[in-house]
Design a protein around this motif. Sequence first.
Motif, PDB file in Angstrom:
ATOM      1  N   PHE A   1       0.833  -1.212   0.000  1.00 17.88           N
ATOM      2  CA  PHE A   1       0.000   0.000   0.000  1.00 17.88           C
ATOM      3  C   PHE A   1       0.862   1.255   0.000  1.00 17.88           C
ATOM      4  CE2 PHE A   1      -3.586  -2.544   2.234  1.00 17.88           C
ATOM      5  CZ  PHE A   1      -3.936  -3.107   1.018  1.00 17.88           C
ATOM      6  N   VAL A   2       1.992   1.214   0.725  1.00 14.96           N
ATOM      7  CA  VAL A   2       2.936   2.339   0.665  1.00 14.96           C
ATOM      8  C   VAL A   2       3.433   2.479  -0.777  1.00 14.96           C
ATOM      9  CG1 VAL A   2       5.213   3.182   1.400  1.00 14.96           C
ATOM     10  CG2 VAL A   2       3.641   2.205   3.087  1.00 14.96           C
ATOM     11  N   GLY A   3       3.687   1.329  -1.417  1.00 20.97           N
ATOM     12  CA  GLY A   3       4.109   1.330  -2.815  1.00 20.97           C
ATOM     13  C   GLY A   3       3.050   1.909  -3.743  1.00 20.97           C
ATOM     14  N   PHE A   4       1.782   1.567  -3.492  1.00 22.62           N
ATOM     15  CA  PHE A   4       0.693   2.133  -4.314  1.00 22.62           C
ATOM     16  C   PHE A   4       0.651   3.651  -4.154  1.00 22.62           C
ATOM     17  CE2 PHE A   4      -1.870  -2.053  -3.889  1.00 22.62           C
ATOM     18  CZ  PHE A   4      -1.188  -2.601  -4.957  1.00 22.62           C
ATOM     19  N   GLY A   5       0.736   4.117  -2.904  1.00 20.93           N
ATOM     20  CA  GLY A   5       0.739   5.561  -2.650  1.00 20.93           C
ATOM     21  C   GLY A   5       1.899   6.237  -3.361  1.00 20.93           C
ATOM     22  N   GLY A   6       3.078   5.610  -3.298  1.00 17.07           N
ATOM     23  CA  GLY A   6       4.266   6.164  -3.948  1.00 17.07           C
ATOM     24  C   GLY A   6       4.138   6.198  -5.464  1.00 17.07           C
ATOM     25  N   THR A   7       3.567   5.117  -6.028  1.00 15.46           N
ATOM     26  CA  THR A   7       3.385   5.042  -7.486  1.00 15.46           C
ATOM     27  C   THR A   7       2.411   6.119  -7.954  1.00 15.46           C
ATOM     28  OG1 THR A   7       3.706   2.658  -7.281  1.00 15.46           O
ATOM     29  CG2 THR A   7       2.864   3.453  -9.385  1.00 15.46           C
TER      30      THR A   7
ATOM     31  N   GLY B   1       6.930  -5.988   0.549  1.00 18.36           N
ATOM     32  CA  GLY B   1       5.795  -5.377  -0.150  1.00 18.36           C
ATOM     33  C   GLY B   1       6.210  -4.219  -1.039  1.00 18.36           C
ATOM     34  N   THR B   2       7.072  -3.345  -0.511  1.00 17.86           N
ATOM     35  CA  THR B   2       7.503  -2.189  -1.313  1.00 17.86           C
ATOM     36  C   THR B   2       8.311  -2.656  -2.526  1.00 17.86           C
ATOM     37  OG1 THR B   2       9.468  -1.921   0.071  1.00 17.86           O
ATOM     38  CG2 THR B   2       7.571  -0.566   0.637  1.00 17.86           C
TER      39      THR B   2
ATOM     40  N   GLY C   1       9.394  -3.334  -7.996  1.00 19.14           N
ATOM     41  CA  GLY C   1      10.072  -4.196  -8.953  1.00 19.14           C
ATOM     42  C   GLY C   1       9.128  -4.825  -9.969  1.00 19.14           C
ATOM     43  N   ILE C   2       8.069  -5.476  -9.465  1.00 14.60           N
ATOM     44  CA  ILE C   2       7.235  -6.295 -10.350  1.00 14.60           C
ATOM     45  C   ILE C   2       6.080  -5.497 -10.960  1.00 14.60           C
ATOM     46  CG2 ILE C   2       5.707  -8.328 -10.397  1.00 14.60           C
ATOM     47  CD1 ILE C   2       7.745  -9.572  -8.366  1.00 14.60           C
ATOM     48  N   LEU C   3       5.430  -4.658 -10.150  1.00  9.16           N
ATOM     49  CA  LEU C   3       4.255  -3.942 -10.677  1.00  9.16           C
ATOM     50  C   LEU C   3       4.641  -2.663 -11.427  1.00  9.16           C
ATOM     51  CD1 LEU C   3       1.606  -4.302  -7.815  1.00  9.16           C
ATOM     52  CD2 LEU C   3       2.232  -5.917  -9.607  1.00  9.16           C
TER      53      LEU C   3
ATOM     54  N   ILE D   1       6.894  18.312   3.086  1.00  6.77           N
ATOM     55  CA  ILE D   1       8.085  18.896   3.710  1.00  6.77           C
ATOM     56  C   ILE D   1       9.351  18.232   3.164  1.00  6.77           C
ATOM     57  CG2 ILE D   1       9.357  19.014   5.904  1.00  6.77           C
ATOM     58  CD1 ILE D   1       6.549  19.281   7.281  1.00  6.77           C
ATOM     59  N   GLY D   2       9.268  16.919   2.930  1.00  6.71           N
ATOM     60  CA  GLY D   2      10.459  16.190   2.497  1.00  6.71           C
ATOM     61  C   GLY D   2      11.152  15.465   3.635  1.00  6.71           C
ATOM     62  N   PHE D   3      10.389  15.125   4.690  1.00  2.00           N
ATOM     63  CA  PHE D   3      10.925  14.297   5.764  1.00  2.00           C
ATOM     64  C   PHE D   3      11.133  12.865   5.242  1.00  2.00           C
ATOM     65  CE2 PHE D   3       9.027  17.092   9.373  1.00  2.00           C
ATOM     66  CZ  PHE D   3      10.192  17.839   9.416  1.00  2.00           C
ATOM     67  N   GLU D   4      11.919  12.076   5.991  1.00  2.00           N
ATOM     68  CA  GLU D   4      12.341  10.754   5.506  1.00  2.00           C
ATOM     69  C   GLU D   4      11.636   9.616   6.253  1.00  2.00           C
ATOM     70  OE1 GLU D   4      14.919  10.025   3.094  1.00  2.00           O
ATOM     71  OE2 GLU D   4      14.770  12.144   2.559  1.00  2.00           O
ATOM     72  N   HIS D   5      10.970   8.756   5.505  1.00  2.00           N
ATOM     73  CA  HIS D   5      10.208   7.644   6.078  1.00  2.00           C
ATOM     74  C   HIS D   5      10.799   6.339   5.535  1.00  2.00           C
ATOM     75  CE1 HIS D   5       6.544   5.018   6.406  1.00  2.00           C
ATOM     76  NE2 HIS D   5       6.479   5.640   7.566  1.00  2.00           N
ATOM     77  N   CYS D   6      11.264   5.455   6.441  1.00  2.00           N
ATOM     78  CA  CYS D   6      12.051   4.303   5.976  1.00  2.00           C
ATOM     79  C   CYS D   6      11.261   3.402   5.021  1.00  2.00           C
ATOM     80  CB  CYS D   6      12.615   3.505   7.151  1.00  2.00           C
ATOM     81  SG  CYS D   6      11.390   2.786   8.263  1.00  2.00           S
ATOM     82  N   ILE D   7       9.973   3.175   5.289  1.00  2.00           N
ATOM     83  CA  ILE D   7       9.219   2.261   4.427  1.00  2.00           C
ATOM     84  C   ILE D   7       8.947   2.903   3.054  1.00  2.00           C
ATOM     85  CG2 ILE D   7       7.221   0.701   4.283  1.00  2.00           C
ATOM     86  CD1 ILE D   7       9.088   0.155   6.705  1.00  2.00           C
ATOM     87  N   ALA D   8       8.694   4.211   3.046  1.00  2.00           N
ATOM     88  CA  ALA D   8       8.529   4.909   1.768  1.00  2.00           C
ATOM     89  C   ALA D   8       9.830   4.846   0.965  1.00  2.00           C
ATOM     90  CB  ALA D   8       8.123   6.364   2.008  1.00  2.00           C
ATOM     91  N   ASN D   9      10.964   5.020   1.667  1.00  2.00           N
ATOM     92  CA  ASN D   9      12.255   4.969   0.979  1.00  2.00           C
ATOM     93  C   ASN D   9      12.550   3.590   0.405  1.00  2.00           C
ATOM     94  OD1 ASN D   9      12.429   7.600   1.747  1.00  2.00           O
ATOM     95  ND2 ASN D   9      14.246   7.376   3.040  1.00  2.00           N
ATOM     96  N   MET D  10      12.034   2.546   1.057  1.00  5.00           N
ATOM     97  CA  MET D  10      12.189   1.180   0.537  1.00  5.00           C
ATOM     98  C   MET D  10      11.469   1.029  -0.807  1.00  5.00           C
ATOM     99  SD  MET D  10      11.368  -1.061   3.892  1.00  5.00           S
ATOM    100  CE  MET D  10      12.435  -1.181   5.315  1.00  5.00           C
ATOM    101  N   TYR D  11      10.538   1.926  -1.079  1.00  8.01           N
ATOM    102  CA  TYR D  11       9.866   1.919  -2.384  1.00  8.01           C
ATOM    103  C   TYR D  11      10.620   2.825  -3.367  1.00  8.01           C
ATOM    104  CZ  TYR D  11       6.760   3.123  -6.163  1.00  8.01           C
ATOM    105  OH  TYR D  11       6.264   3.347  -7.417  1.00  8.01           O
ATOM    106  N   PHE D  12      10.843   4.088  -2.976  1.00  8.37           N
ATOM    107  CA  PHE D  12      11.383   5.082  -3.914  1.00  8.37           C
ATOM    108  C   PHE D  12      12.822   4.794  -4.344  1.00  8.37           C
ATOM    109  CE2 PHE D  12       8.072   7.779  -1.780  1.00  8.37           C
ATOM    110  CZ  PHE D  12       7.299   8.004  -2.908  1.00  8.37           C
TER     111      PHE D  12
END
Length: 350
Positions: A90-96, A176-177, A182-184, A257-268
């Motif tokens: 879901f974090v990946g969907f939000g990022g995409t 998940g990310t 990678g795949i989607l 703001i550009g703060f850093e979130h580890c799970i979001a970064n695992m996607y980006f």
Amino acid sequence: METSKEENNDTINDVKTITTLVNPELKKHHHHHHHHHHHKPRVPGQRKDFHLKLYKTPKEIFEAIAIAGVAKSEVAWFRLIILGFLAGCFVGFGGTFAISIGGGCPGLLESNPGIVRLLFASCFTSGLFFIIITGGELFTGNTMYLTVAVLHRTHQVKWYNFIKSWIISYFANAAGTLFVSGILVYLTNLFDDEPWRSYVVAIGIRKVYALNWGQYFARAIGANWLVNIAIVMSIASEDIVSKIVGAFWPVLAFASIGFEHCIANMYFVPLAIWYDDGEINFATFLWKNLLPVTLGNIVGGAFFVGFAYWFVYLTESKPQFKKQFYHASSSIISALHHKNNEENKDKPKL
């Protein structure tokens, strides 16, 4: 279909039970129907008997978080893996979604980068809504949940469950990310074309080379502080629309703001690594960004939200804690006082 009289009575009793749960004052009224005229007049602003409370007070929020944290600590590992994997997706969907919109405005990025940040962040928020409503296991949220549970309901949380929850949710989120990026996304050529491709790579480079270790750490405190305030706002609400509206603003803020979130970064960042021609690699990402960001996220969630509100709202119900705390602080103060007296003994009086 007609309902029997008994079923109707059941419903009425259920409603009574619910209303008394919501407003304990009501219990008295059910037993004294004929005494209504003796009641003290309602103070302006005081709740009416029939008022349904559709939110939790701050203290109730953290009591609910403690209960939820105990439940989270007891989730079987295979369920934890699945819920963690889905939360990462879901974090990946939000990022995409965020890249699709934010990355598709190169002209706007040149002239009005703030508007692009707002577009990007508002799309990104969707990931957290999906996690909250479906009951996902997000590592960054668990930093708060489990901390409040351990502090408030200590005897109910086993230490190895605490560790299990953090570690499994972390790696399941990563899976998940990576599945989404990678795949989607990457294998389906979603961002192969410009302007998206260079936007993706720019995000990755910014997240690995732009700052030093301490700066990533500090930005990560801010990110997970806000993510957990989003979860708190959501728990405060008793209906889905309010949960989403409440969670929207803190995530919008942190992502803009550009703060850093580890799970979001695992996607980006992995996405940028795959799209880039070797400028970034996984080892650099893990050491320069993911490690400080993970540690900063733990501080933001566990300390600035979990510990802080546990201390403010939940310690007053623990008289033994209060006693220990006052005892500790007063002994520290008297020790300092004694030390000052010792030091001042030899000094001549002015």
